[in-house]
Write an enzyme that holds these catalytic residues in place. Structure first.
Site, mmCIF file in Angstrom:
data_model
loop_
_atom_site.group_PDB
_atom_site.id
_atom_site.type_symbol
_atom_site.label_atom_id
_atom_site.label_comp_id
_atom_site.label_asym_id
_atom_site.label_seq_id
_atom_site.Cartn_x
_atom_site.Cartn_y
_atom_site.Cartn_z
ATOM 1 N N ASN A 1 -22.439 1.550 40.424
ATOM 2 C CA ASN A 1 -21.182 2.398 40.437
ATOM 3 C C ASN A 1 -21.002 3.457 41.364
ATOM 4 O O ASN A 1 -20.303 3.712 42.036
ATOM 5 C CB ASN A 1 -21.107 3.022 38.847
ATOM 6 C CG ASN A 1 -19.644 3.447 38.753
ATOM 7 O OD1 ASN A 1 -18.607 2.595 38.913
ATOM 8 N ND2 ASN A 1 -19.507 4.839 38.534
ATOM 9 N N GLN B 1 -14.998 -6.684 44.873
ATOM 10 C CA GLN B 1 -16.372 -6.409 44.326
ATOM 11 C C GLN B 1 -17.007 -7.060 43.370
ATOM 12 O O GLN B 1 -16.372 -7.320 42.192
ATOM 13 C CB GLN B 1 -16.222 -4.760 44.189
ATOM 14 C CG GLN B 1 -15.576 -3.785 44.858
ATOM 15 C CD GLN B 1 -16.262 -2.858 45.641
ATOM 16 O OE1 GLN B 1 -17.435 -2.834 45.490
ATOM 17 N NE2 GLN B 1 -15.682 -1.957 45.773
ATOM 18 N N PHE B 2 -18.308 -7.632 43.691
ATOM 19 C CA PHE B 2 -18.932 -8.418 42.500
ATOM 20 C C PHE B 2 -18.139 -9.377 42.121
ATOM 21 O O PHE B 2 -18.104 -9.630 40.803
ATOM 22 C CB PHE B 2 -19.626 -7.371 41.475
ATOM 23 C CG PHE B 2 -20.598 -6.376 41.974
ATOM 24 C CD1 PHE B 2 -21.711 -6.893 42.089
ATOM 25 C CD2 PHE B 2 -20.297 -5.017 41.861
ATOM 26 C CE1 PHE B 2 -22.917 -5.814 42.528
ATOM 27 C CE2 PHE B 2 -21.410 -4.098 42.175
ATOM 28 C CZ PHE B 2 -22.645 -4.675 42.459
ATOM 29 N N ASP C 1 -10.013 -10.345 41.756
ATOM 30 C CA ASP C 1 -10.821 -10.548 40.383
ATOM 31 C C ASP C 1 -11.344 -9.322 39.874
ATOM 32 O O ASP C 1 -12.522 -8.932 39.977
ATOM 33 C CB ASP C 1 -12.121 -11.356 40.990
ATOM 34 C CG ASP C 1 -11.877 -12.883 41.220
ATOM 35 O OD1 ASP C 1 -10.729 -13.235 40.794
ATOM 36 O OD2 ASP C 1 -12.556 -13.367 42.068
ATOM 37 N N LYS D 1 27.709 -19.172 19.970
ATOM 38 C CA LYS D 1 27.304 -17.933 20.170
ATOM 39 C C LYS D 1 28.243 -16.929 20.603
ATOM 40 O O LYS D 1 28.763 -17.485 21.901
ATOM 41 C CB LYS D 1 25.901 -17.521 20.966
ATOM 42 C CG LYS D 1 25.331 -16.258 21.168
ATOM 43 C CD LYS D 1 24.131 -16.201 21.898
ATOM 44 C CE LYS D 1 23.566 -14.818 21.971
ATOM 45 N NZ LYS D 1 24.658 -13.573 22.321
ATOM 46 N N ASP E 1 -6.596 -11.425 38.645
ATOM 47 C CA ASP E 1 -7.710 -12.180 37.989
ATOM 48 C C ASP E 1 -7.233 -13.307 37.077
ATOM 49 O O ASP E 1 -5.982 -13.126 36.464
ATOM 50 C CB ASP E 1 -8.343 -11.020 36.920
ATOM 51 C CG ASP E 1 -9.910 -11.148 36.545
ATOM 52 O OD1 ASP E 1 -10.658 -10.590 37.251
ATOM 53 O OD2 ASP E 1 -10.041 -11.941 35.682
ATOM 54 N N GLU F 1 27.541 20.521 22.164
ATOM 55 C CA GLU F 1 27.680 21.936 21.630
ATOM 56 C C GLU F 1 29.233 22.273 21.328
ATOM 57 O O GLU F 1 29.990 22.090 22.197
ATOM 58 C CB GLU F 1 27.059 22.968 22.268
ATOM 59 C CG GLU F 1 25.368 22.753 22.589
ATOM 60 C CD GLU F 1 25.105 23.891 23.512
ATOM 61 O OE1 GLU F 1 25.697 24.490 23.928
ATOM 62 O OE2 GLU F 1 23.858 23.681 23.694
#
Length: 851
Positions: free
Chosen positions: A575, A683-684, A603, A266, A625, A199
């Site tokens: 669930n 789970q599962f 998982d 580079k 997973d 400002e």
């Protein structure tokens, strides 16, 4: 770039500001000392270099909490108050506590009388306002209407003008009391970025001052801020690089097409856009973020547009031309001659140069040898480019150090107002590094900045000053907010702040540096040398590191579940059981220390249970997973839930790994280091891994990653029941579906496996290992895990039927009410199906790690 050079220079903004000031002064008949007349030019999203330059000439630096309320009955008016940060002890102060700490009822009333937009710049406005004291008695009762901001100000007060650089962190409303609405959260999370303004205010102390003197003072101060006279400055948005440079992985070099391919050195310079028209040379330097105009020594006949790299040596700017955009040329090699013939000697401080190059190459072997030889002498690396054709619009790089850009956020703590840490070697700042995970910040690692002669913490404005920067940029020191983008080496050394990337982070949404996938590519590529590309064993080692080692996977990799599946009664009631299980073992019945709520989810699939753990108030989760699609969906779900400012989810990392792998622990350690988990969610999914050939690996991984008392939550089918099957068993689970889809089938295919298939949700059957109760207990006991809880799903449902059908109807909270309504409908759907029978064969096992 050409559309920005036609805009008015910054000096015209100042002329408009002074004209407005003179008009306002002439309209004031009598000066009222109780009122402050404010005429100011506000630049939004200013170049970050102006913060550094203003700090070097500042007369005041301070921070405060600003309270703002917009009264409904007074348009264009706001009430303001403030508390200096020196009066606030610690940073873990909630918004409602800050409102309560205000003293007295005298606020500032600011009325906007004039707002004028700069014609060709939406990021610049001129305002005329009047400020005066007012009474605001009932502000505590109206705290929900009060906006809170943390404001840091760097101010230079000159003879007739005041220049403020402001950094504002939005804290929320005055009624908020959540942890997400606090000073600590605003400073510690990279999503809470400051809004930046500069400002220029003309003071009213001398009403008779001339326009000439005001302009001289404004132009003089702006010259110091913008490193050039304002008449040569044009403000503009960030201009993106014309030519993208991609990392060329070393293992891909031998496969690259060598036709029309060349290599060159580079250099570490500043990407720049140069537009030359007649005698005007317009340069956009990416680290400055605006256009500077220079005058050529001779008139150029045709318009020239270049993409270049700037390096400053003493007072000379060397511009290495990368690409000539105007006039258009088909061959990039011809651009070199064009630069030499047309741009030599056109300015005494701007020198246009080109690079030497090597090529073309007859074979990949020649290319590799040339790259290897060039890298011996080059400091940075090499660039590969095609001289013509479609591929000539993209460059490739091979670097000695595969650096990465990441977001840095200095860490603040609860009871301290400063982040400085002291030890026997001195003082330092701790920071967190974040990578860009599809528009969201993902925590990558931590680091520290030693507070020595090169780094200083500016405590009263929440900034740091970094000195002794690369002199080729023309900037020797830099003041930055405590959130910025930095360049890191492959061995985690902070090399330098990235000024252009920091402005992109601050002024755009969804940018936090390099994408995580890019970072991993860079780090993996660093493990190879150029000469390794012909050694198959070295390439195989890298490939094996990047690819999941899971040769004994039960089901081949692929999509087994339908994307448009609808959950029926079986899924809803399952669930419900999982929700109870997670709620119970996250609760303070078992874990009364918040710092211990660290969850390992094995998982984890598509992340359907993310929200359950949010309400379980865990501190963090590391999920694993082996499936890319599941990980992608899980990350997307987490990012959606963690998108809002009010929704501060726990820290979440998702890794492509399997519990069956010997690298499992080391992969987890990359994100959790030496801490251990207090809860394991399996789970599962245990039935895809629990087999004698995996027992040792699985249990060793679990034992090493868990602390004493850790609970392992397991849900799976009853292996003892599966053992009794003599033929395929079908359970009707959806009576409304046709007979070809309404069932779930289980078939024992050998002594240790079954085949499970549900056509309404699966595209093909999946094999599962039979998990027998006694075997499960025995194996876990051998590794010091004791069974503490076990039950089948139907028993849990039976115990809760009365509650679901009765008391739960009194729930008024929307999400909870819907949850129980869904379960009531699911229970009704169980009539004339085998769902409850099937649930009696689903088991819950909870193990606790012994001390």
């Amino acid at each position: 770039m050409d559309k920005y050079i036609s805009k008015t220079p910054l000096s015209c903004y100042f002329e408009e500001l002074v004209d407005t000031f003179i008009s306002v002064v002439n309209s004031i008949n009598k000066v009222d000392e109780s009122k402050h007349h404010e005429v100011e030019l506000i630049l939004f999203k200013p170049p970050i270099i102006t913060l550094t330059n203003l700090y070097n000439m500042a007369t005041t630096t301070e921070s405060y909490i600003e309270f703002t309320m917009l009264p409904v009955d007074k348009p264009n008016t706001k009430f303001r108050n403030r508390i200096p940060l020196s009066k606030i002890h610690g940073l873990d102060v909630k918004n409602n506590q800050l409102v309560e700490s205000l003293d007295g009822f005298i606020w500032e009333e600011k009325s906007l009388l004039l707002k004028k937009d700069i014609s060709d710049n939406s990021s610049a406005i001129i305002k005329y306002s009047i400020e005066e004291k007012t009474l605001f008695v009932d502000y505590k009762r109206r705290n929900a209407s009060i906006k809170l901001e943390l404001v840091s100000v760097v101010r230079a007060k000159l003879r007739n003008i005041v220049i403020d650089f402001k950094m504002k962190y939005f804290l929320g409303s005055g009624a908020q009391s959540a942890n997400s609405s606090s000073l600590l959260c605003a400073l510690n999370h990279p999503k809470n970025k400051p809004s930046l303004y500069i400002e220029f205010e003309i003071m009213m102390q001398d009403k008779n001052i001339s326009k000439k003197k005001l302009l001289e003072e404004l132009n003089m101060s702006a010259s110091a801020l913008f490193l050039s006279h304002p008449k040569y400055i044009r403000l503009c948005p960030s201009i993106n690089p014309i030519l993208r440079t991609h990392l060329l992985k070393k293992q891909d070099i031998i496969n690259i097409n060598t036709d029309d391919l060349y290599i060159t050195s580079k250099t570490d310079g500043i990407f720049s856009h140069v537009y030359i028209e007649k005698k005007s040379i317009f340069c956009y330097f990416s680290h400055l973020g605006y256009i500077k105009e220079y005058t050529a020594s001779r008139e150029i006949e045709e318009t020239i547009y270049l993409y270049a790299e700037m390096r400053k040596e003493e007072s000379i700017l060397y511009l290495t031309v990368i690409k000539v955009l105007k006039p258009c040329m088909e061959d990039r090699l011809s651009e070199l001659a064009f630069v030499k013939n047309h741009l030599t000697g056109i300015h005494d401080r701007l020198v246009f140069v080109t690079k030497c190059y090597d090529g073309p190459f007859e074979s990949s072997s020649d290319l590799v040898v040339s790259i290897e030889e060039m890298l011996k002498t080059e400091q940075e690396g090499i660039i590969l480019f095609y001289s013509k054709g479609e591929d000539s619009t993209t460059d490739y790089k091979v670097k000695k150090d595969n650096t990465i850009d990441q977001c840095v956020n200095v860490i603040y703590r609860y009871m301290s107002s400063e982040p400085i840490v002291f030890n026997d070697k001195g003082s330092f700042l701790e920071y967190k590094r974040y990578s860009n995970d599809k528009g969201f910040p993902k925590e990558f690692s931590t680091g520290k900045l030693d507070l020595n002669g090169s780094v200083e913490y500016i405590n009263n404005i929440y900034c740091i000053e970094i000195k002794h920067l690369n002199p080729c940029t023309g900037i020797t020191n830099l003041v930055l907010p405590i959130k910025f983008i930095a360049e890191f080496s492959h061995n985690d050394e902070l090399i330098q702040p990235r000024i252009d990337k920091t402005m992109k982070y601050l002024y755009e949404s969804g940018y936090y540096g390099n994408q995580l996938s890019v970072i991993m590519d860079h780090l993996n590529d660093q493990k190879l040398r150029i000469g390794d590309v012909f050694e198959e064993e070295k390439l195989a080692d890298i490939a094996a590191h990047m690819k999941l080692k899971d040769s004994m996977r039960l089901n081949p990799d692929g999509n087994y579940f339908l994307s448009n599946r609808v959950r029926g009664a079986l899924g809803i009631l399952s669930n419900f059981v999982k929700t109870l299980l997670i709620s119970l073992y996250c609760s303070k019945t078992y874990l009364d220390n918040h710092s211990k709520r660290k969850v390992l989810a094995i998982d984890f699939g598509n992340g359907a249970d993310l929200e359950k753990y949010f309400y379980g108030e865990i501190a963090l989760m590391v999920a694993t997973d082996p499936d890319d699609n599941a990980i992608e969906t899980g990350k997307k779900r987490y990012n959606e839930r963690n998108a809002g400012d009010k929704s501060k989810y726990y820290k979440f990392n998702y890794i492509k790994e399997t519990i069956r792998s010997e690298t499992y622990v080391s992969s987890i350690r990359q994100v959790l280091y030496f801490e251990k988990f207090s809860l394991v969610d399996w789970q599962f999914a245990i039935h895809y891994s629990f087999h004698p050939k995996h027992y040792s690996t699985i249990m060793t991984n679990l034992q090493e990653l868990t602390e004493s008392g850790c609970k392992v939550l397991i849900t799976t089918m009853d292996g003892d029941y599966l053992d009794t099957l003599k033929e395929k068993k079908k359970f009707i689970i959806r009576k409304l579906l046709p007979e070809t889809e309404n069932y779930l089938s289980i078939e024992k295919i050998d002594d240790d496996k079954v085949l499970v298939y549900n056509p309404s949700s699966m595209s093909k059957p999946m094999a599962e290992y039979i998990v027998r109760r006694d075997t499960l207990i025995r194996v876990f006991r051998e590794y010091k895990f004791k069974l503490i809880d076990s039950c089948n799903f139907k028993t849990i449902i039976d115990r809760n039927i009365s509650f679901i059908n009765g008391v739960s109807r009194l729930e008024s909270r929307g999400s909870t009410k819907n949850f129980f309504e869904l379960n009531r409908k699911a229970l009704e759907e169980c009539n004339d199906t085998d769902v409850l029978e099937l649930l009696s064969h689903y088991m819950v096992y909870v193990f606790s790690k012994e001390v």
